[in-house]
Design an enzyme around this catalytic site. Sequence first.
Site, short mmCIF file in Angstrom:
data_model
loop_
_atom_site.label_atom_id
_atom_site.label_comp_id
_atom_site.label_asym_id
_atom_site.label_seq_id
_atom_site.Cartn_x
_atom_site.Cartn_y
_atom_site.Cartn_z
CG HIS A 75 -1.93 -1.09 1.24
ND1 HIS A 75 -2.59 -1.49 2.35
CD2 HIS A 75 -2.36 -1.90 0.24
CE1 HIS A 75 -3.40 -2.49 2.07
NE2 HIS A 75 -3.27 -2.77 0.79
CG PHE A 104 0.61 -10.26 4.29
CD1 PHE A 104 0.81 -10.66 5.60
CD2 PHE A 104 0.04 -11.15 3.40
CE1 PHE A 104 0.45 -11.94 6.02
CE2 PHE A 104 -0.32 -12.42 3.81
CZ PHE A 104 -0.12 -12.83 5.12
CB CYS A 105 0.39 -3.38 4.05
SG CYS A 105 0.31 -3.23 5.82
CB ALA A 106 0.08 -6.32 -0.52
N GLY A 147 -4.46 -3.53 7.66
CA GLY A 147 -3.22 -3.13 7.00
C GLY A 147 -3.50 -2.61 5.64
#
Length: 482
Positions: free
Chosen positions: A145, A381-383, A482
Amino acid sequence: MANAQLDTDAVHDRRAAPPSPDDASRPLVEAVGAEVELVCLDRVERAYVDLDCAASTPSSVAVAAAVDQFLPTYSSVHRGAGFKSRLSTAAYENARHLALEHSGRGGGADTAVICRNTTEALNHLAFRLRLERDDVVLTTVVEHHANLLPWARYARRRYVECRTDGTFSVEDVVAGLDARPAPKVLALTGASNVTGWLPPVDEICDAAHARGVRVVLDAAQLAPHRPVPAGPDFIAWSGHKMYAPFGAGVLVGPFSAFADGEPFLAGGGAVELVDLDEVLWTDPPEREEAGSPNVIGAVALGAAIEELGTIGWDAISRHEAALAARLRRGLDAIDGVRLLGPPPEVETLAVATFTVEGMHHGLVAARLATEFGIGVRHGCFCAHPYLIRLLGIGRDGIATARSQVLRGDRRHIPGAVRASAGLTTTVADVDALLAALRLVISGSPPPVDYVQDEVTGDFFPASDRSGWWSPEGGAGGGCARG
Ligand SMILES: Cc1ncc(COP(=O)(O)O)c(C=O)c1O
């Protein structure tokens, strides 16, 4: 559980490993806290197995020693005339110099802006490139992100899609570069924090530069594990992923990019002269570093860079290749585990993201933590865009997750489990994970039931044993966010 204890204890003992650095049987970086033990749910004390290095690595002993040594002379940077200020300034500037060297940019045309972390560096740069609303930034669905969201604030984004194995080709990027309107910037990751996949950065940079497009490399995952490639125009990474706590990151780029225009942060230290209606900004890098710099963070970062330099890329690659093979092949061989991303034969970082058939990712992570002392991460996982693709979640799945999250219910948020290793990790740590997973998947019952927190989506053992869960403790931040 008796068998579970026996099996995991056998693979848990890192002291039993034969001493040979090449097969990753011993850590290459000594971690502060390597001796930390915890009481698992069965009341057995086990060494903590840290398989969350892609999030933050432990501090190295050498980095901690460098910080300790520096602390007696710690003082204000750049603005003090005193002896300690001069020493602190020299230490800070030395860290900047080391960061430039680490990124292969020691030649004088580039500068290194010391900031908090990769996220801040990319936000800083997105502001600083002075993009116009209609400009196009080409980026990819593989990004964290931190390399997606800042660009949306200043420009339009175009995306390079990935295949079901989580990769894309140079040709896919070229198609995005050649689409019209032509992009101004290509924002690319050096390595995925989810699958550990390493995009072909050199070839992609060549293609972008041949079309006059500047390349921004998110090197948060790459810089601790591989040499920083020469091609990108701008590079960002974080110290806390390379054994250096204390919150310093770096943004490297040409001096000329920061020589004009307003800095990202306005304030003291960034100016030559200020009157009530006028400001003369100073030159980069100070122009970009308003406010009191984080000198301890910089010293830690510099020490970490020096330690990686002493170990050398050959040894680093050998150690991490051994871990990656053990981890990814090992997971791939377990029935009921689905490894996301490219197959284990493809070279990646020592990172593996996986799902377990019929079991919530949060429950897998909780059982590994509380029953085996193994720290992994779960969630997206911030993705999020990448995870959605890797998991094959369609529009309906996304819409359902969205409405649940808007209601404050994160129990069914899609996700996976990630294990990630580094130079503090050994094959015994990886084997501990594989053994624990086999037990969990084999139907070995947990010693106590687990309850899921609706607000965070995390699982906790329904017991106050070992202090794992206190009803008064509050939800805190959920791992799955996240
Ligand atoms: C690929 C990648 N980019 C950017 C970031 C953001 O780094 P930081 O949290 O240090 O800003 C991370 C952190 O996990 C990452 O893995």
